[in-house]
Motif scaffolding. Structure first.
Motif, PDB file in Angstrom:
ATOM      1  N   GLY A  21      10.305  10.174   3.380  1.00  0.00           N
ATOM      2  CA  GLY A  21       9.418   9.772   4.477  1.00  0.00           C
ATOM      3  C   GLY A  21       8.775   8.420   4.245  1.00  0.00           C
ATOM      4  O   GLY A  21       8.598   7.628   5.183  1.00  0.00           O
ATOM      5  N   ALA A  22       8.407   8.119   3.003  1.00  0.00           N
ATOM      6  CA  ALA A  22       7.795   6.823   2.687  1.00  0.00           C
ATOM      7  C   ALA A  22       8.778   5.681   2.932  1.00  0.00           C
ATOM      8  O   ALA A  22       8.400   4.603   3.401  1.00  0.00           O
ATOM      9  CB  ALA A  22       7.314   6.818   1.240  1.00  0.00           C
ATOM     10  N   LEU A  24      -4.196   1.899   4.253  1.00  0.00           N
ATOM     11  CA  LEU A  24      -2.918   1.750   4.939  1.00  0.00           C
ATOM     12  C   LEU A  24      -3.048   2.112   6.414  1.00  0.00           C
ATOM     13  O   LEU A  24      -2.518   1.428   7.285  1.00  0.00           O
ATOM     14  CB  LEU A  24      -1.864   2.634   4.266  1.00  0.00           C
ATOM     15  CG  LEU A  24      -0.472   2.674   4.899  1.00  0.00           C
ATOM     16  CD1 LEU A  24       0.138   1.279   4.911  1.00  0.00           C
ATOM     17  CD2 LEU A  24       0.423   3.645   4.142  1.00  0.00           C
ATOM     18  N   SER A  25      -3.770   3.200   6.694  1.00  0.00           N
ATOM     19  CA  SER A  25      -3.966   3.624   8.077  1.00  0.00           C
ATOM     20  C   SER A  25      -4.659   2.539   8.882  1.00  0.00           C
ATOM     21  O   SER A  25      -4.376   2.335  10.059  1.00  0.00           O
ATOM     22  CB  SER A  25      -4.798   4.910   8.118  1.00  0.00           C
ATOM     23  OG  SER A  25      -4.124   5.967   7.463  1.00  0.00           O
ATOM     24  N   ALA A  26      -5.580   1.824   8.239  1.00  0.00           N
ATOM     25  CA  ALA A  26      -6.330   0.775   8.928  1.00  0.00           C
ATOM     26  C   ALA A  26      -5.451  -0.425   9.274  1.00  0.00           C
ATOM     27  O   ALA A  26      -5.799  -1.218  10.144  1.00  0.00           O
ATOM     28  CB  ALA A  26      -7.500   0.328   8.063  1.00  0.00           C
ATOM     29  N   LEU A  70       0.825  -1.206   0.000  1.00  0.00           N
ATOM     30  CA  LEU A  70       0.000   0.000   0.000  1.00  0.00           C
ATOM     31  C   LEU A  70       0.862   1.262   0.000  1.00  0.00           C
ATOM     32  O   LEU A  70       0.548   2.248  -0.674  1.00  0.00           O
ATOM     33  CB  LEU A  70      -0.928  -0.011   1.221  1.00  0.00           C
ATOM     34  CG  LEU A  70      -2.004  -1.104   1.238  1.00  0.00           C
ATOM     35  CD1 LEU A  70      -2.745  -1.110   2.554  1.00  0.00           C
ATOM     36  CD2 LEU A  70      -2.982  -0.916   0.080  1.00  0.00           C
ATOM     37  N   THR A  71       1.953   1.240   0.753  1.00  0.00           N
ATOM     38  CA  THR A  71       2.872   2.380   0.760  1.00  0.00           C
ATOM     39  C   THR A  71       3.458   2.598  -0.635  1.00  0.00           C
ATOM     40  O   THR A  71       3.584   3.732  -1.103  1.00  0.00           O
ATOM     41  CB  THR A  71       4.012   2.148   1.768  1.00  0.00           C
ATOM     42  OG1 THR A  71       3.461   1.878   3.063  1.00  0.00           O
ATOM     43  CG2 THR A  71       4.910   3.376   1.870  1.00  0.00           C
ATOM     44  N   SER A  72       3.807   1.507  -1.308  1.00  0.00           N
ATOM     45  CA  SER A  72       4.393   1.594  -2.646  1.00  0.00           C
ATOM     46  C   SER A  72       3.405   2.188  -3.642  1.00  0.00           C
ATOM     47  O   SER A  72       3.774   3.046  -4.462  1.00  0.00           O
ATOM     48  CB  SER A  72       4.834   0.205  -3.122  1.00  0.00           C
ATOM     49  OG  SER A  72       5.804  -0.338  -2.256  1.00  0.00           O
ATOM     50  N   LEU A  73       2.153   1.752  -3.585  1.00  0.00           N
ATOM     51  CA  LEU A  73       1.152   2.262  -4.520  1.00  0.00           C
ATOM     52  C   LEU A  73       0.929   3.759  -4.317  1.00  0.00           C
ATOM     53  O   LEU A  73       0.829   4.526  -5.286  1.00  0.00           O
ATOM     54  CB  LEU A  73      -0.160   1.493  -4.345  1.00  0.00           C
ATOM     55  CG  LEU A  73      -0.147   0.031  -4.802  1.00  0.00           C
ATOM     56  CD1 LEU A  73      -1.438  -0.668  -4.410  1.00  0.00           C
ATOM     57  CD2 LEU A  73       0.071  -0.061  -6.310  1.00  0.00           C
ATOM     58  N   ALA A  81      11.716   1.418  -6.220  1.00  0.00           N
ATOM     59  CA  ALA A  81      11.165   0.939  -7.489  1.00  0.00           C
ATOM     60  C   ALA A  81       9.783   1.526  -7.744  1.00  0.00           C
ATOM     61  O   ALA A  81       9.440   1.876  -8.884  1.00  0.00           O
ATOM     62  CB  ALA A  81      11.100  -0.591  -7.489  1.00  0.00           C
ATOM     63  N   ALA A  82       8.988   1.651  -6.673  1.00  0.00           N
ATOM     64  CA  ALA A  82       7.656   2.239  -6.818  1.00  0.00           C
ATOM     65  C   ALA A  82       7.756   3.692  -7.284  1.00  0.00           C
ATOM     66  O   ALA A  82       7.026   4.128  -8.185  1.00  0.00           O
ATOM     67  CB  ALA A  82       6.901   2.164  -5.491  1.00  0.00           C
TER      68      ALA A  82
END
Length: 424
Positions: free
Chosen positions: A138-139, A207-209, A20-23, A161-162
């Protein structure tokens, strides 16, 4: 900050978080780099067109000016990320990236509203620069913290890569614009950016969930949480700060030379625009490969800190020594250009992965966002931001000067990094 120990998160949750972070990172980087990719088209639309070279200079200047603002944004994001959590920081920075994207798509041109057009354009770009100072590194920090120490390479490599995929998509939009006969086709990529924002919002909400977000901030409740504390963090970690600064500077110079400077430069030299974008697209796919392979290598072979530091210095030296011959290879055109782009972009992906791990390791967790984000933004933002402008001026004097200038900068960075690592 998310005070959930890595061992409390099941493996399936860790990799879902990474996905989810990558997307979200793909969509954010697409919006951010699109401005640079479309710089030549924006110059025609929003700046006086009586002198194309002067318009391009002004466009590059606007690109550089906005990067001088990013260190200010990084001070805020570093404080916010350490105090309120990484996910909250990423969510807000994403909004600041998306609003300018749709605004640029709808902004009237210079012929319509005159001098207001470039003024508004620069303001919108400043907003994106502030956003990027929180998202780009940050990601990676968030992903490495969530996945855990055993998979730093995987986390950093996949997020790198993302970002490369997002940039690749932006470059493809540049290619489509260069081949389109529609006068206002350049607006469509920015509209696409606003559409991606909707998907990114849903992704980040999901992602938060996945994380239990606690608001007791930091493990050390007595720590000074004010923004001004970042000065003390830098003073208390001078060598770590210098390491992050020079690594960020090298990443900014290399990245924006390949993403922003080189395509307009080649087009100005007489290369066909569509061919230039096509070659850079083929080459840039190697960034994804380099990022993933570097991450796998670090996790498998660099479990000892000394081996990791050797790898870091090795990739910095490789970029330093190979940049000049590969840049000259690109200037030859045809298949030589593809090879030059491919190898340089492979090195970029590898370097971005390994350098991010070093930045992560440089500061302890409770001050990591503040320590890394500010020093990275000063290095990458200031040096990377002015790179297209400076190289453009040098390129007008002599087509080989940009390559020599970048190489000299890389040698300086290499020796400063070696010195800093010995002191750390």
């Amino acid at each position: 900050m998310q005070n959930v120990p890595n061992q409390e998160l099941p493996a399936s949750h860790k990799y879902k978080i990474l996905t989810l972070t990558s997307l979200g990172h793909i969509m954010e980087l697409y919006d951010f780099i699109l401005y640079g990719v479309m710089l030549s088209f924006l110059a025609k639309a929003f700046l006086p067109d009586h002198n194309p070279n002067f318009s391009m200079f002004l466009a590059s200047l606007s690109f550089a000016i906005t990067f001088l603002i990013t260190p200010i944004g990084s001070i805020f994001w570093g404080w916010y990320g350490d105090k309120f959590g990484r996910i909250s920081m990423l969510n807000i920075s994403m909004i600041l990236m998306a609003i300018p994207s749709i605004s640029i798509a709808l902004l009237p041109t210079y012929k319509t509203i005159g001098i207001l057009a470039p003024i508004i354009l620069i303001f919108l770009r400043i907003m994106q620069g502030i956003s990027a100072s929180g998202e780009i590194i940050g990601a990676k920090i968030f992903a490495m913290e969530a996945i855990g120490d055993a998979s730093h390479g995987l986390s950093s490599g996949i997020i790198t890569a993302a970002g490369a995929i997002g940039i690749l998509l932006a470059m493809y939009m540049g290619y489509l614009t260069s081949t389109s006969s529609l006068e206002y086709f350049w607006r469509i990529p920015f509209i696409l950016g606003s559409v991606l924002f909707i998907f990114a919002t849903m992704i980040r909400k999901n992602l938060s969930a996945q994380m239990k977000i606690h608001h007791d901030k930091l493990p050390n409740k007595e720590e000074n949480q004010s923004i001004s504390a970042i000065i003390d963090i830098t003073k208390n970690n001078p060598h770590a700060s210098l390491i992050v600064f020079v690594l960020g500077a090298m990443l900014g110079i290399l990245s924006y030379t390949l993403h922003v400077f080189i395509n307009p430069f080649l087009i100005k030299l007489g290369f066909d625009a569509a061919v230039v974008f096509k070659h850079s697209l083929i080459g840039y796919s190697a960034t994804i490969v380099g990022a993933i392979l570097a991450g796998i290598y670090v996790d498998k072979y660099c479990n000892i800190n000394e081996l990791f530091l050797r790898s870091l210095k090795g990739i910095v030296l490789a970029v330093t020594l190979l940049f000049l011959p590969l840049f000259l290879l690109i200037l030859l055109g045809s298949y030589c250009s593809i090879i030059g782009f491919f190898v340089l972009d492979f090195l970029l992906g590898s370097y971005a992965t390994i350098s991010a791990i070093m930045m992560y390791k440089a500061f302890p967790k409770d001050v990591r966002c503040r320590g890394v984000l500010m020093n990275y933004a000063f290095g990458c933002g200031v040096f990377g931001g002015i790179t297209p402008l400076i190289l453009g001026i040098l390129g007008d004097i002599n087509i080989y000067l940009p390559a020599f200038a970048v190489t000299i900068c890389f040698f300086v960075i290499y020796f400063v990094l070696k010195w800093s690592l010995r002191k750390c």
